[in-house]
Design an enzyme around this catalytic site. Structure first.
Site, PDB file in Angstrom:
ATOM      1  N   LYS A  41       0.871  -1.178   0.000  1.00 52.69           N
ATOM      2  CA  LYS A  41       0.000   0.000   0.000  1.00 52.69           C
ATOM      3  C   LYS A  41       0.900   1.217   0.000  1.00 52.69           C
ATOM      4  O   LYS A  41       2.038   1.146   0.464  1.00 52.69           O
ATOM      5  CB  LYS A  41      -0.792   0.110   1.313  1.00 52.69           C
ATOM      6  CG  LYS A  41      -1.787  -0.931   1.646  1.00 52.69           C
ATOM      7  CD  LYS A  41      -2.486  -0.527   2.950  1.00 52.69           C
ATOM      8  CE  LYS A  41      -3.438  -1.582   3.452  1.00 52.69           C
ATOM      9  NZ  LYS A  41      -4.112  -1.207   4.691  1.00 52.69           N
ATOM     10  N   ARG A  90     -15.325  -4.470  10.133  1.00 47.52           N
ATOM     11  CA  ARG A  90     -16.268  -3.361   9.968  1.00 47.52           C
ATOM     12  C   ARG A  90     -17.441  -3.752   9.083  1.00 47.52           C
ATOM     13  O   ARG A  90     -18.555  -3.840   9.528  1.00 47.52           O
ATOM     14  CB  ARG A  90     -15.564  -2.150   9.326  1.00 47.52           C
ATOM     15  CG  ARG A  90     -14.728  -1.340  10.255  1.00 47.52           C
ATOM     16  CD  ARG A  90     -13.730  -0.509   9.506  1.00 47.52           C
ATOM     17  NE  ARG A  90     -12.851  -1.353   8.716  1.00 47.52           N
ATOM     18  CZ  ARG A  90     -11.779  -0.937   8.074  1.00 47.52           C
ATOM     19  NH1 ARG A  90     -11.476   0.334   8.076  1.00 47.52           N
ATOM     20  NH2 ARG A  90     -11.017  -1.775   7.417  1.00 47.52           N
ATOM     21  N   SER A 128      -7.980   4.236   8.167  1.00 44.87           N
ATOM     22  CA  SER A 128      -6.832   5.147   8.079  1.00 44.87           C
ATOM     23  C   SER A 128      -6.940   5.994   6.811  1.00 44.87           C
ATOM     24  O   SER A 128      -6.592   7.178   6.814  1.00 44.87           O
ATOM     25  CB  SER A 128      -5.522   4.356   8.070  1.00 44.87           C
ATOM     26  OG  SER A 128      -5.362   3.677   9.289  1.00 44.87           O
TER      27      SER A 128
HETATM   28  P1  ADP Z   1      -4.434  -3.905   7.376  1.00 49.76           P
HETATM   29  O1  ADP Z   1      -3.657  -3.352   6.233  1.00 49.76           O
HETATM   30  O2  ADP Z   1      -3.775  -5.098   8.022  1.00 49.76           O
HETATM   31  O3  ADP Z   1      -5.899  -4.127   7.115  1.00 49.76           O
HETATM   32  P2  ADP Z   1      -5.284  -1.656   8.995  1.00 49.76           P
HETATM   33  O4  ADP Z   1      -4.448  -0.722   9.795  1.00 49.76           O
HETATM   34  O5  ADP Z   1      -6.117  -1.084   7.911  1.00 49.76           O
HETATM   35  O6  ADP Z   1      -4.290  -2.762   8.495  1.00 49.76           O
HETATM   36  O7  ADP Z   1      -6.263  -2.438   9.976  1.00 49.76           O
HETATM   37  C1  ADP Z   1      -5.774  -3.274  10.999  1.00 49.76           C
HETATM   38  C2  ADP Z   1      -6.936  -4.048  11.580  1.00 49.76           C
HETATM   39  O8  ADP Z   1      -7.840  -3.156  12.209  1.00 49.76           O
HETATM   40  C3  ADP Z   1      -7.769  -4.827  10.547  1.00 49.76           C
HETATM   41  O9  ADP Z   1      -8.200  -6.022  11.124  1.00 49.76           O
HETATM   42  C4  ADP Z   1      -8.937  -3.907  10.271  1.00 49.76           C
HETATM   43  O10 ADP Z   1     -10.068  -4.623   9.828  1.00 49.76           O
HETATM   44  C5  ADP Z   1      -9.151  -3.337  11.671  1.00 49.76           C
HETATM   45  N1  ADP Z   1      -9.840  -2.052  11.624  1.00 49.76           N
HETATM   46  C6  ADP Z   1      -9.508  -0.966  10.898  1.00 49.76           C
HETATM   47  N2  ADP Z   1     -10.389   0.033  11.118  1.00 49.76           N
HETATM   48  C7  ADP Z   1     -11.302  -0.442  12.001  1.00 49.76           C
HETATM   49  C8  ADP Z   1     -12.495   0.096  12.611  1.00 49.76           C
HETATM   50  N3  ADP Z   1     -12.930   1.314  12.319  1.00 49.76           N
HETATM   51  N4  ADP Z   1     -13.167  -0.687  13.469  1.00 49.76           N
HETATM   52  C9  ADP Z   1     -12.732  -1.947  13.726  1.00 49.76           C
HETATM   53  N5  ADP Z   1     -11.647  -2.526  13.186  1.00 49.76           N
HETATM   54  C10 ADP Z   1     -10.937  -1.779  12.337  1.00 49.76           C
END
Ligand code: ADP
Length: 178
Positions: A41, A90, A128
């Protein structure tokens, strides 16, 4: 009680991540928030910056440790003697990805379990990317991420603006020699 890891990119950490880590820390004896160094990413923050931002966000949780890692998540989990991988869920789109990842990890490491915690309703919209997009467009992100993360994003955006201004100046002086 098992040890768990909560792996992710966390670019940057937001309240949805903090909510999942807080709830997982209540379930497991120890939780390691594992910041993956090089996902496929485009990232705003370096691995070290993402670890530092996450560490500051976790200071109130005594049984949580934040670590960076590279390579396979299952290998990192084993190195840390963890038995569980925690992920957040989510929307249905998340489910498909998490389902695929959980089955892949099960194939690679049958001794590890994946536990998915469903997002709290108030953070269901949060990612994010959304935090970064809103910040970039000049919107308020106070309800999305802690103050130290907001400061870090603003600094990055200012630096980005300065860099592109400098690049523009270089381009202009090259295009129009005096
Ligand atoms: P990745 O690239 O591993 O998905 P992220 O930082 O996007 O990394 O997310 C890490 C974890 O946190 C994942 O399991 C994602 O589904 C979860 N996550 C991200 N945003 C939320 C949210 N708003 N509520 C609950 N879980 C979340």
């Amino acid at each position: 009680m098992p040890i768990a890891i909560y792996p992710g990119t966390f670019d940057p950490v937001h309240y949805g991540h903090i909510d999942i880590a807080t709830r997982a820390a209540r379930i497991f004896e120890r939780l390691i928030v594992a910041v993956y160094d090089r996902p496929l990413k485009n990232l705003l923050f370096s691995p070290q910056e993402r670890v530092a931002l996450m560490s500051e966000a976790m200071t109130d949780l005594p049984n949580v440790r934040v670590m960076g890692y590279s390579g396979l998540t299952v290998n990192f989990a084993r190195q840390q003697a963890a038995q569980v991988i925690v992920r957040g869920l989510r929307v249905t789109y998340d489910f498909e990805l998490e389902y695929q990842m959980a089955l892949t990890n099960k194939k690679l490491a049958p001794d590890l379990e994946t536990v998915c915690l469903v997002t709290s309703l108030e953070y269901a919209f949060l990612s994010s990317s959304i935090v970064k997009e809103v910040a970039l467009a000049g919107g308020c992100i106070q309800a999305m991420a802690p103050p130290h993360v907001i400061v870090a994003i603003q600094e990055k955006l200012k630096k980005g603006a300065r860099d592109s201004e400098a690049a523009q100046t270089r381009l202009t002086s090259r295009d129009w020699p005096t």
